[in-house]
Design a protein around this motif. Structure first.
Motif, PDB file in Angstrom:
ATOM      1  N   PHE A 112       0.806  -1.205  -0.360  1.00  0.00           N
ATOM      2  CA  PHE A 112      -0.014  -0.121  -0.022  1.00  0.00           C
ATOM      3  C   PHE A 112       0.671   1.202   0.045  1.00  0.00           C
ATOM      4  O   PHE A 112       0.689   2.015  -0.793  1.00  0.00           O
ATOM      5  N   VAL A 113       1.872   1.154   0.740  1.00  0.00           N
ATOM      6  CA  VAL A 113       2.876   2.276   0.873  1.00  0.00           C
ATOM      7  C   VAL A 113       3.574   2.538  -0.233  1.00  0.00           C
ATOM      8  O   VAL A 113       3.831   3.767  -0.988  1.00  0.00           O
ATOM      9  N   LEU A 114       4.130   1.366  -1.108  1.00  0.00           N
ATOM     10  CA  LEU A 114       4.824   1.348  -2.101  1.00  0.00           C
ATOM     11  C   LEU A 114       4.181   2.140  -3.264  1.00  0.00           C
ATOM     12  O   LEU A 114       4.657   2.653  -4.229  1.00  0.00           O
ATOM     13  N   ARG A 115       2.865   1.752  -3.357  1.00  0.00           N
ATOM     14  CA  ARG A 115       2.284   2.243  -4.619  1.00  0.00           C
ATOM     15  C   ARG A 115       1.754   3.769  -4.624  1.00  0.00           C
ATOM     16  O   ARG A 115       1.373   4.237  -5.484  1.00  0.00           O
ATOM     17  N   ARG A 116       2.090   4.485  -3.419  1.00  0.00           N
ATOM     18  CA  ARG A 116       2.105   5.730  -3.390  1.00  0.00           C
ATOM     19  C   ARG A 116       3.509   6.397  -3.330  1.00  0.00           C
ATOM     20  O   ARG A 116       3.510   7.849  -3.217  1.00  0.00           O
ATOM     21  N   VAL A 117       4.412   5.697  -3.603  1.00  0.00           N
ATOM     22  CA  VAL A 117       5.641   6.366  -3.898  1.00  0.00           C
ATOM     23  C   VAL A 117       5.739   6.668  -5.538  1.00  0.00           C
ATOM     24  O   VAL A 117       5.443   5.880  -6.309  1.00  0.00           O
ATOM     25  N   PRO A 118       6.303   7.804  -5.498  1.00  0.00           N
ATOM     26  CA  PRO A 118       6.477   8.313  -7.144  1.00  0.00           C
ATOM     27  C   PRO A 118       7.309   7.413  -7.852  1.00  0.00           C
ATOM     28  O   PRO A 118       8.247   6.769  -7.080  1.00  0.00           O
ATOM     29  N   ALA A 119       7.030   7.154  -9.174  1.00  0.00           N
ATOM     30  CA  ALA A 119       7.742   6.191 -10.045  1.00  0.00           C
ATOM     31  C   ALA A 119       9.129   7.012 -10.090  1.00  0.00           C
ATOM     32  O   ALA A 119       9.505   7.850 -10.505  1.00  0.00           O
ATOM     33  N   PRO A 120      10.150   5.732  -9.817  1.00  0.00           N
ATOM     34  CA  PRO A 120      11.571   6.108  -9.835  1.00  0.00           C
ATOM     35  C   PRO A 120      11.982   6.729 -11.275  1.00  0.00           C
ATOM     36  O   PRO A 120      11.372   6.077 -12.083  1.00  0.00           O
ATOM     37  N   GLN A 121      13.091   7.229 -11.720  1.00  0.00           N
ATOM     38  CA  GLN A 121      13.526   7.667 -12.712  1.00  0.00           C
ATOM     39  C   GLN A 121      14.449   6.625 -13.575  1.00  0.00           C
ATOM     40  O   GLN A 121      14.110   6.497 -14.753  1.00  0.00           O
ATOM     41  N   ILE A 122      14.916   5.995 -12.669  1.00  0.00           N
ATOM     42  CA  ILE A 122      15.761   4.863 -13.170  1.00  0.00           C
ATOM     43  C   ILE A 122      14.983   3.505 -13.633  1.00  0.00           C
ATOM     44  O   ILE A 122      14.076   2.969 -12.904  1.00  0.00           O
ATOM     45  N   VAL A 123      15.176   3.176 -14.849  1.00  0.00           N
ATOM     46  CA  VAL A 123      14.258   2.304 -15.526  1.00  0.00           C
ATOM     47  C   VAL A 123      14.188   0.959 -14.661  1.00  0.00           C
ATOM     48  O   VAL A 123      13.318   0.443 -14.491  1.00  0.00           O
ATOM     49  N   PRO A 124      15.473   0.244 -14.656  1.00  0.00           N
ATOM     50  CA  PRO A 124      15.491  -1.095 -13.851  1.00  0.00           C
ATOM     51  C   PRO A 124      14.720  -0.866 -12.383  1.00  0.00           C
ATOM     52  O   PRO A 124      13.988  -1.955 -11.986  1.00  0.00           O
ATOM     53  N   VAL A 125      14.817   0.228 -11.842  1.00  0.00           N
ATOM     54  CA  VAL A 125      14.381   0.294 -10.133  1.00  0.00           C
ATOM     55  C   VAL A 125      12.652   0.304 -10.691  1.00  0.00           C
ATOM     56  O   VAL A 125      11.873   0.081  -9.575  1.00  0.00           O
ATOM     57  N   ARG A 126      12.386   1.123 -11.587  1.00  0.00           N
ATOM     58  CA  ARG A 126      11.062   1.319 -11.905  1.00  0.00           C
ATOM     59  C   ARG A 126      10.273  -0.052 -12.051  1.00  0.00           C
ATOM     60  O   ARG A 126       9.140  -0.257 -11.761  1.00  0.00           O
ATOM     61  N   LEU A 127      10.949  -0.735 -13.002  1.00  0.00           N
ATOM     62  CA  LEU A 127      10.425  -2.007 -13.401  1.00  0.00           C
ATOM     63  C   LEU A 127      10.481  -3.187 -12.157  1.00  0.00           C
ATOM     64  O   LEU A 127       9.386  -3.940 -11.833  1.00  0.00           O
ATOM     65  N   ALA A 128      11.441  -2.945 -11.193  1.00  0.00           N
ATOM     66  CA  ALA A 128      11.423  -3.683 -10.113  1.00  0.00           C
ATOM     67  C   ALA A 128      10.366  -3.372  -9.154  1.00  0.00           C
ATOM     68  O   ALA A 128       9.542  -4.204  -8.599  1.00  0.00           O
ATOM     69  N   LEU A 129       9.965  -2.147  -9.069  1.00  0.00           N
ATOM     70  CA  LEU A 129       8.953  -1.562  -8.119  1.00  0.00           C
ATOM     71  C   LEU A 129       7.628  -1.815  -8.710  1.00  0.00           C
ATOM     72  O   LEU A 129       6.662  -2.321  -7.929  1.00  0.00           O
ATOM     73  N   SER A 130       7.400  -1.743  -9.983  1.00  0.00           N
ATOM     74  CA  SER A 130       6.142  -2.117 -10.607  1.00  0.00           C
ATOM     75  C   SER A 130       5.949  -3.680 -10.577  1.00  0.00           C
ATOM     76  O   SER A 130       4.816  -4.127 -10.392  1.00  0.00           O
ATOM     77  N   ALA A 131       6.727  -4.623 -10.368  1.00  0.00           N
ATOM     78  CA  ALA A 131       6.567  -5.869 -10.404  1.00  0.00           C
ATOM     79  C   ALA A 131       6.176  -6.273  -9.118  1.00  0.00           C
ATOM     80  O   ALA A 131       5.513  -7.204  -8.747  1.00  0.00           O
ATOM     81  N   ILE A 132       6.680  -5.455  -8.084  1.00  0.00           N
ATOM     82  CA  ILE A 132       6.209  -5.911  -6.704  1.00  0.00           C
ATOM     83  C   ILE A 132       4.806  -5.245  -6.379  1.00  0.00           C
ATOM     84  O   ILE A 132       3.972  -6.009  -5.501  1.00  0.00           O
ATOM     85  N   ILE A 133       4.454  -4.298  -6.922  1.00  0.00           N
ATOM     86  CA  ILE A 133       3.035  -3.588  -6.687  1.00  0.00           C
ATOM     87  C   ILE A 133       1.986  -4.157  -7.425  1.00  0.00           C
ATOM     88  O   ILE A 133       0.861  -3.665  -7.467  1.00  0.00           O
ATOM     89  N   ARG A 134       2.402  -4.849  -8.478  1.00  0.00           N
ATOM     90  CA  ARG A 134       1.212  -5.334  -9.545  1.00  0.00           C
ATOM     91  C   ARG A 134       0.354  -6.453  -8.813  1.00  0.00           C
ATOM     92  O   ARG A 134       0.787  -6.869  -7.802  1.00  0.00           O
ATOM     93  N   PRO A 135      -0.811  -6.449  -9.533  1.00  0.00           N
ATOM     94  CA  PRO A 135      -1.770  -7.561  -8.839  1.00  0.00           C
ATOM     95  C   PRO A 135      -0.978  -8.911  -9.036  1.00  0.00           C
ATOM     96  O   PRO A 135      -0.352  -9.197  -9.997  1.00  0.00           O
ATOM     97  N   GLY A 136      -1.296  -9.720  -8.081  1.00  0.00           N
ATOM     98  CA  GLY A 136      -0.732 -11.125  -8.042  1.00  0.00           C
ATOM     99  C   GLY A 136       0.806 -10.988  -7.599  1.00  0.00           C
ATOM    100  O   GLY A 136       1.402 -12.068  -7.852  1.00  0.00           O
ATOM    101  N   SER A 137       1.100 -10.050  -6.919  1.00  0.00           N
ATOM    102  CA  SER A 137       2.652  -9.940  -6.537  1.00  0.00           C
ATOM    103  C   SER A 137       2.683 -10.796  -5.378  1.00  0.00           C
ATOM    104  O   SER A 137       2.032 -11.194  -4.601  1.00  0.00           O
ATOM    105  N   PRO A 138       4.105 -11.570  -5.214  1.00  0.00           N
ATOM    106  CA  PRO A 138       4.323 -12.570  -4.439  1.00  0.00           C
ATOM    107  C   PRO A 138       4.808 -11.973  -2.922  1.00  0.00           C
ATOM    108  O   PRO A 138       5.404 -12.601  -2.277  1.00  0.00           O
ATOM    109  N   VAL A 139       4.548 -10.602  -2.953  1.00  0.00           N
ATOM    110  CA  VAL A 139       4.865  -9.969  -1.723  1.00  0.00           C
ATOM    111  C   VAL A 139       4.278 -10.838  -0.343  1.00  0.00           C
ATOM    112  O   VAL A 139       5.160 -10.894   0.603  1.00  0.00           O
ATOM    113  N   ARG A 140       3.275 -11.053  -0.449  1.00  0.00           N
ATOM    114  CA  ARG A 140       2.603 -11.592   0.601  1.00  0.00           C
ATOM    115  C   ARG A 140       3.422 -13.048   1.109  1.00  0.00           C
ATOM    116  O   ARG A 140       3.712 -13.172   2.336  1.00  0.00           O
TER     117      ARG A 140
END
Length: 878
Positions: A487-515
């Protein structure tokens, strides 16, 4: 490879389609299946047909469940191993009880031997051997060593054999002031067979090495190596002083073993009002059977934790498998397969594969005692029976099967809801939401069944309920933390660095294995953090106490006529200060408020108060460092009935209040005293502490000795006071506080290491879940990598994005573990042990970052293999 995989899938679909078409033809013709008495309409949903489908589809599928099998094998093997080793130890003690006890019945007492009348009564029933045990100082040239001294008669041992080296027999070795010593003692003092040493007031000769001692008690802690002497040699040493801390043990082998119960009852009745305690074969290893039970409960719960985490891997593996089989399930639905048939096909597949892991785990549990012998040989002096123990293996198998069924049931139930239309829409996600109420009810039944198995395994209802409740709470708490973090990460502004943005989007996407990641890794890391922080606090507390409060030496067995001279000698040595002294003798608690100790159901944490003898003292004034928390101390000149001061914590365990009475048996005399105050005792202070302190005038005239402590400014003063005192008083033994601290830290390290190993077991289970999560997302990773490559991404940039994704997941799990583990450690250290808690931030960071790093590397290792696939074949399929 991808093409061949699709060919296999297509072949599977054709075979199943052929089966269903045959079944439908028979159905239309209303023909009976051979060797059955049901119609085709019934057979379409029967277990027999489901097994035919399951068997065909399962071929070559085992490798997809490697992670599932690993997690299952780990938990089942842990539970089976613990139960088998515990049963082997119990059987070893039961089958060798006479050897451990030294006979059929033992009479033991402290300070003074049993009365001649009691000994004579025992001799009427069989053969008697008398043994005396105490601590003493053995001196060789200018070196001294505290030893466990054991004086035996010519009948010892009544049962079993003593093994020595250097002499033809024990009687020859012990003749003419000969001693048989533990080889470690000779090495530490630089002695060899034939050398002489000083023991008390006499010179003894090292006659042989002690290899094995049949009746050596089972213990994890010993303050000195064993030395055997004869009764005559002990008499010449002058160590048997009135009131000294000496144990007298009289062993009896019965002429007629059938009379064991009757003789035990007769001796118990005769010694009821004396200071003599009676043991029989049922109590051959006092306290150790309790240790075995508690260790078994703890380790079984560890195995259950590993299975719990492994269950998440089961659920993930089953869901991933069913997701990959969605086209097959949709095809079956198109051909008229009912939902029950779908459920049964894949249930049989999962449970068949689960049986492979269960059988492997049970096999490990069955052979584990073979390897446990070497580990336990230094502590357990009885042979372990190496055989199969069905009960723990069956319980372990039940846990494995039950856990597999419980965690597989939910995704299997959702497989029923796959529709035929999914085949044409190319959907590859399993239906979400809750399953049908029927399957929810079955899940509850499975939970109850596993709870019953947990109770059978532990035998402790409170522990079982606490574990189940704690597990459920931990799962919800970790899942909640995972959701909050997303919930917190979804409200973090998207990073400018592409690999970091891809990593963050993979975590907050639906079906993410975070839980699942936070739960699986969080449990293991939480335990590891809690253990590490708690052990650091305990060691810090010990080190602080030693440097600030602890004395340099404990001097024991000082006779009353020696105490003044002792104080003079110690005070005249430069660098010695804070000489503390107090009289002491031992007695056993015989009754609380008039209720006999044998009739009291003591809480497990306070059983030690009633078991064995307790150290007693008396004082006109409160002992140094005492903190009276309730009541008042008696006047300095008090001359009335016996009064007693008791430790507050132990009094609360028994529900005692001011005005209650405690009866202690001292040298055969029962003394009943009224409780007038409670003290808060810091047992970890290394100072002289007593559970009971009586008013003067009660025990003063009884044979007793004194115990004293001294502080020293440096090592020179420490060595000087030990030499001066032991040279002047040969009967006085000096116990080094540094050595006691090393023993305490060794025990803490042993326990901490054992718990850390258990935490690592749960971490391994978490790693299995991680591997399963990576495997379940292989298709998604392949699609992502192809799309990213088409858009111009390099393998390096994709690898960095995936590494960061798993690193973020590891950090999230580490944060959850740091919070939960630190809170758990605080509760243990500050609330239970009443020790000042200090959070070691660096230790927590190292532990959690190590877990996060492992998560990142393992996740990346499993994911990068999809980068080797070329985009062309996948794009052509699309």
């Amino acid at each position: 490879m991808l093409a061949s995989r699709h060919a296999v899938a297509a072949s599977s679909k054709l075979k199943m389609a052929s089966l269903l078409q045959t079944a439908n033809r028979k159905l239309q013709a209303n023909i009976m299946i051979p060797d059955t008495d049901i119609t085709i309409a019934d057979s379409a949903s029967s277990w027999t047909l489901a097994w035919r489908f399951a068997r065909r589809e399962m071929r070559g599928s085992l490798r997809r469940f490697r992670v599932f099998l690993g997690a299952l094998l780990l938990g089942v093997a842990a539970i089976g191993t613990v139960g088998s080793v515990a049963d082997a130890m119990r059987n070893g003690i039961a089958n060798n009880a006479r050897v451990l006890l030294g006979g059929d019945i033992e009479l033991s007492s402290r300070h003074t031997p049993p009365d001649a009348e009691i000994i004579s009564m025992a001799e009427d029933y069989g053969t008697v051997s008398r043994v005396v045990q105490m601590r003493a100082m053995l001196q060789a040239t200018d070196q001294r060593k505290l030893v466990e001294l054991k004086a035996v008669d010519d009948k010892w041992p009544l049962v079993g054999n003593v093994d020595i080296e250097g002499a033809s027999s024990l009687s020859v070795a012990l003749a003419d002031k000969g001693v048989v010593a533990d080889p470690s003692l000779l090495r530490s003092l630089g002695l060899e067979i034939g050398d002489e040493a000083r023991l008390g007031d006499t010179t003894v000769r090292i006659a042989a090495n002690l290899v094995t001692e049949p009746d050596r008690s089972i213990s994890f802690v010993s303050f000195g190596p064993r030395v055997l002497v004869s009764k005559d040699t002990l008499a010449e040493t002058g160590l048997q002083q009135p009131g000294s801390f000496i144990s007298y043990k009289t062993r009896l082998t019965l002429d007629n073993p059938v009379d064991n119960a009757a003789v035990y009852s007769a001796l118990l009745a005769r010694t009821q009002s004396t200071h003599v305690r009676v043991r029989n074969l049922l109590d051959a290893a006092p306290g150790f059977d309790t240790f075995i039970n508690q260790a078994e409960i703890f380790l079984v719960l560890v195995g259950l934790t590993a299975l719990l985490i492994g269950g998440l891997g089961v659920a993930g593996a089953v869901r991933a498998w069913l997701t990959s089989r969605m086209p097959v399930i949709a095809t079956l639905k198109c051909l008229g397969a009912p939902s029950k048939l779908i459920f049964r096909i894949y249930l049989l597949q999962v449970m068949s594969i689960a049986m492979v892991g269960v059988i492997a785990g049970v096999t490990v549990g069955a052979v584990a005692p073979l390897f446990a012998i070497d580990i336990l040989s230094g502590y357990v002096t009885v042979p372990l029976d190496i055989t199969l123990y069905p009960r723990p293996l069956l319980i372990a198998a039940g846990f494995g099967i039950g856990t597999s069924f419980l965690f597989a049931l939910w995704p299997l139930a959702k497989a029923e809801e796959v529709r035929a239309a999914h085949l044409f829409r190319s959907l590859n996600d399993m239906p979400g939401g809750l399953p049908k109420p029927l399957y929810v009810g079955i899940s509850l039944i499975a939970v109850i069944a596993l709870s019953v198995l947990a109770f059978l395994a532990t035998g402790n209802l409170l522990m079982t309920v606490s574990f189940i409740g704690g597990s459920i709470l931990s799962l919800f708490l970790l899942a909640g933390l995972g959701d909050v973090m997303v919930f917190v990460l979804r409200r973090v502004p998207a990073p400018q660095i592409v690999p970091v943005r891809l990593a963050l989007s993979a975590i907050i996407r639906p079906g993410s294995p975070v839980r699942s990641m936070v739960i699986a890794f969080g449990l293991g890391l939480s335990v590891l953090v809690a253990v590490s922080v708690s052990e650091a606090n305990l060691n810090r507390q010990i080190d602080a106490r030693v440097s600030e409060d602890a004395p340099a030496w404990f001097f024991i067995d000082i006779q009353p006529h020696q105490i003044d001279a002792f104080e003079t000698i110690a005070s005249n040595i430069t660098g010695i200060s804070n000489i503390t002294k107090t009289p002491m003798l031992r007695g056993r608690v015989s009754a609380l408020n008039g209720v006999l100790s044998s009739d009291i159901d003591a809480p497990s944490s306070a059983e030690w108060v009633l078991r064995g003898d307790r150290a007693l003292t008396w004082s006109a004034t409160p002992p140094k460092g005492s903190n009276i928390v309730e009541g008042t101390w008696w006047p300095d000149d008090y001359k009335g009935p016996p009064l007693v001061s008791m430790a507050k914590e132990e009094a609360d365990e028994f529900g005692l209040v001011l005005g209650d009475t405690i009866s202690v048996n001292v040298l055969g005399r029962n003394v009943t005293a009224k409780i007038v105050n409670f003290r808060d005792i810091e047992w970890q202070s290394f100072n002289i502490n007593f559970l009971f302190v009586l008013s003067p005038g009660v025990l003063d005239k009884a044979p007793h000795s004194w115990i004293a402590t001294t502080d020293a400014v440096d090592d020179a003063a420490t060595d000087a006071v030990e030499r001066a005192v032991t040279n002047q008083f040969s009967n006085v033994s000096a116990v080094s506080v540094k050595e006691a601290v090393r023993v305490a830290q060794r025990v803490i390290g042993l326990l901490g290491g054992a718990v850390q190993i258990t935490a690592l077991v749960t971490l391994v289970a978490g790693i299995a879940v991680l591997a399963g999560t990576v495997a379940s997302t292989e298709a998604q990773r392949l699609s992502d990598s192809v799309i990213l490559k088409v858009l111009g991404a390099t393998r390096l940039s994709i690898s960095i994005a995936w590494f960061l994704e798993y690193a973020f997941l590891g950090i999230l799990a580490g944060i959850a573990a740091a919070i939960i583990g630190s809170l758990a450690s605080y509760g243990l250290v500050a609330q239970i042990l009443n020790i000042e808690f200090e959070l070691d931030i660096m230790l927590v960071l190292i532990t959690t970052l190590a877990g996060a790093g492992a998560t990142a590397l393992l996740g990346l290792a499993g994911a990068v293999k999809t980068l080797g696939h070329k985009p062309g074949p996948l794009l052509r399929e699309v």
